[in-house]
Design a protein around this motif. Structure first.
Motif, PDB file in Angstrom:
ATOM      1  N   LEU A 189       0.825  -1.202   0.000  1.00 14.96           N
ATOM      2  CA  LEU A 189       0.000   0.000   0.000  1.00 14.96           C
ATOM      3  C   LEU A 189       0.863   1.257   0.000  1.00 14.96           C
ATOM      4  CD1 LEU A 189      -2.842  -0.889   2.517  1.00 14.96           C
ATOM      5  CD2 LEU A 189      -2.987  -0.762   0.038  1.00 14.96           C
ATOM      6  N   LYS A 190       0.606   2.116  -0.976  1.00 11.12           N
ATOM      7  CA  LYS A 190       1.278   3.405  -1.064  1.00 11.12           C
ATOM      8  C   LYS A 190       0.278   4.424  -1.583  1.00 11.12           C
ATOM      9  CE  LYS A 190       5.800   1.372  -2.078  1.00 11.12           C
ATOM     10  NZ  LYS A 190       6.894   1.238  -3.073  1.00 11.12           N
ATOM     11  N   PRO A 191       0.354   5.657  -1.099  1.00 10.08           N
ATOM     12  CA  PRO A 191      -0.594   6.666  -1.596  1.00 10.08           C
ATOM     13  C   PRO A 191      -0.334   6.989  -3.061  1.00 10.08           C
ATOM     14  CG  PRO A 191       1.100   7.678  -0.240  1.00 10.08           C
ATOM     15  CD  PRO A 191       1.281   6.183  -0.117  1.00 10.08           C
ATOM     16  N   GLU A 192      -1.389   7.354  -3.754  1.00  8.36           N
ATOM     17  CA  GLU A 192      -1.261   7.728  -5.159  1.00  8.36           C
ATOM     18  C   GLU A 192      -0.664   9.126  -5.271  1.00  8.36           C
ATOM     19  OE1 GLU A 192      -4.366   6.335  -8.124  1.00  8.36           O
ATOM     20  OE2 GLU A 192      -5.548   6.541  -6.308  1.00  8.36           O
ATOM     21  N   GLU A 193       0.442   9.241  -5.983  1.00  9.11           N
ATOM     22  CA  GLU A 193       1.090  10.541  -6.138  1.00  9.11           C
ATOM     23  C   GLU A 193       0.233  11.499  -6.958  1.00  9.11           C
ATOM     24  OE1 GLU A 193       4.917   9.898  -7.764  1.00  9.11           O
ATOM     25  OE2 GLU A 193       5.674   8.760  -6.029  1.00  9.11           O
ATOM     26  N   ALA A 215      -2.238  13.576  -4.925  1.00  6.66           N
ATOM     27  CA  ALA A 215      -1.712  14.305  -3.778  1.00  6.66           C
ATOM     28  C   ALA A 215      -2.381  15.676  -3.619  1.00  6.66           C
ATOM     29  CB  ALA A 215      -0.198  14.470  -3.910  1.00  6.66           C
ATOM     30  N   ALA A 216      -2.726  16.271  -4.737  1.00 11.18           N
ATOM     31  CA  ALA A 216      -3.312  17.611  -4.673  1.00 11.18           C
ATOM     32  C   ALA A 216      -4.768  17.593  -4.221  1.00 11.18           C
ATOM     33  CB  ALA A 216      -3.199  18.297  -6.036  1.00 11.18           C
ATOM     34  N   HIS A 217      -5.364  16.423  -4.158  1.00  9.76           N
ATOM     35  CA  HIS A 217      -6.790  16.328  -3.822  1.00  9.76           C
ATOM     36  C   HIS A 217      -7.034  15.875  -2.387  1.00  9.76           C
ATOM     37  CE1 HIS A 217      -7.747  16.986  -8.036  1.00  9.76           C
ATOM     38  NE2 HIS A 217      -6.850  16.073  -8.348  1.00  9.76           N
ATOM     39  N   GLY A 218      -5.988  15.762  -1.601  1.00  7.96           N
ATOM     40  CA  GLY A 218      -6.171  15.434  -0.201  1.00  7.96           C
ATOM     41  C   GLY A 218      -5.849  13.988   0.128  1.00  7.96           C
ATOM     42  N   LEU A 219      -5.840  13.716   1.438  1.00  3.00           N
ATOM     43  CA  LEU A 219      -5.437  12.409   1.943  1.00  3.00           C
ATOM     44  C   LEU A 219      -6.372  11.291   1.486  1.00  3.00           C
ATOM     45  CD1 LEU A 219      -3.368  10.985   3.783  1.00  3.00           C
ATOM     46  CD2 LEU A 219      -4.947  11.366   5.689  1.00  3.00           C
ATOM     47  N   ILE A 220      -7.677  11.558   1.509  1.00  3.81           N
ATOM     48  CA  ILE A 220      -8.649  10.521   1.119  1.00  3.81           C
ATOM     49  C   ILE A 220      -8.456  10.124  -0.337  1.00  3.81           C
ATOM     50  CG2 ILE A 220     -11.098  10.016   0.808  1.00  3.81           C
ATOM     51  CD1 ILE A 220     -11.693  11.764   3.196  1.00  3.81           C
ATOM     52  N   ALA A 221      -8.244  11.084  -1.193  1.00  5.58           N
ATOM     53  CA  ALA A 221      -8.042  10.786  -2.617  1.00  5.58           C
ATOM     54  C   ALA A 221      -6.767   9.986  -2.834  1.00  5.58           C
ATOM     55  CB  ALA A 221      -7.995  12.085  -3.411  1.00  5.58           C
ATOM     56  N   GLN A 222      -5.731  10.252  -2.025  1.00 11.21           N
ATOM     57  CA  GLN A 222      -4.472   9.523  -2.182  1.00 11.21           C
ATOM     58  C   GLN A 222      -4.618   8.050  -1.835  1.00 11.21           C
ATOM     59  OE1 GLN A 222      -0.866  11.386  -0.505  1.00 11.21           O
ATOM     60  NE2 GLN A 222      -2.114  13.207  -0.131  1.00 11.21           N
TER      61      GLN A 222
END
Length: 213
Positions: A41-45, A48-55
């Motif tokens: 699991l890694k956040p989507e780069e 990143a501009a759309h906030g933590l939930i979007a990542q």
């Protein structure tokens, strides 16, 4: 005075030891595969501009979906092992085939997450093919155990066929997803229709088995 005489190892002891080792190996592989899936699991780069939930939305969705699907494979595999009287070499090899597919799931999840922002659908194609392979191996192991190796003689034939067709139904659905991802929409629809037919027959056999029981 304690005797040094050792009791002989009987054939049923050997079968039980083989079975116990197979169960331990299976549970270990499933546990490791499910745990390693979380490591990917890694956040989507791109989000990143759309906030933590979007990542985290897509990675978490793929993770939990994979967790419950692989958990379903484990439940079905547990059912197979529960009804076996003993195991033989072909059943052991088929179980290893199941476990090899399960072990690949963390890698498959990594590929899907890497390709999540692409438009080619290759990530979903690989994902669907991997899950289809999981259930095909599972169906092959149960089919051998119940109809060829006669390792589960206590399961009535209608119920055995119902379980086999249920596994094939799931494999067919993932096959349809794979075809859809490969832009073969007509073939995907036809395969879905065939899957519905398989599931219908499976349910009918299950009801027959319940009526006899």
């Amino acid at each position: 005075m304690e005797s040094n005489h050792q009791l002989p190892v009987r054939e049923h002891h050997v079968h039980q030891r083989h079975f116990d080792r197979l169960v331990m190996l299976s549970d270990g592989v499933f546990a490791i595969a499910l745990t390693l899936s979380a490591v990917e699991l890694k956040p989507e780069e791109a989000a990143a501009a759309h906030g933590l939930i979007a990542q985290w939305a897509t990675p978490l969705l793929i993770y939990f979906l994979s967790f419950f699907i692989v958990g379903g494979v484990w439940m079905q595999h547990r059912r197979v092992l529960t009804h076996l009287r003993h195991v033989d070499t072909p059943m052991t090899l088929l179980t290893l085939a199941v476990l090899s597919m399960v072990s690949l799931m963390p890698v498959v999840i990594r590929v899907v997450l890497t390709a999540a922002n692409g438009e080619s659908g290759e990530g979903m194609l690989i994902y669907a093919l991997a899950l289809m392979a999981n259930y095909l191996c599972l169906a092959a192991s149960w089919g051998y155990a119940s109809f060829i190796g006669k390792l589960a003689p206590d399961v009535p034939a209608p119920r055995a066929w119902s379980w086999l067709l249920r596994d094939l139904f799931v494999a067919v659905l993932f096959g349809a997803v794979a075809l859809f991802s490969a832009h073969m929409k007509l073939a995907a629809v036809l395969l879905c229709v065939a899957g519905v037919g398989v599931r219908f027959v499976s349910g009918k056999l299950a009801r027959r088995a319940d009526a006899v029981a």
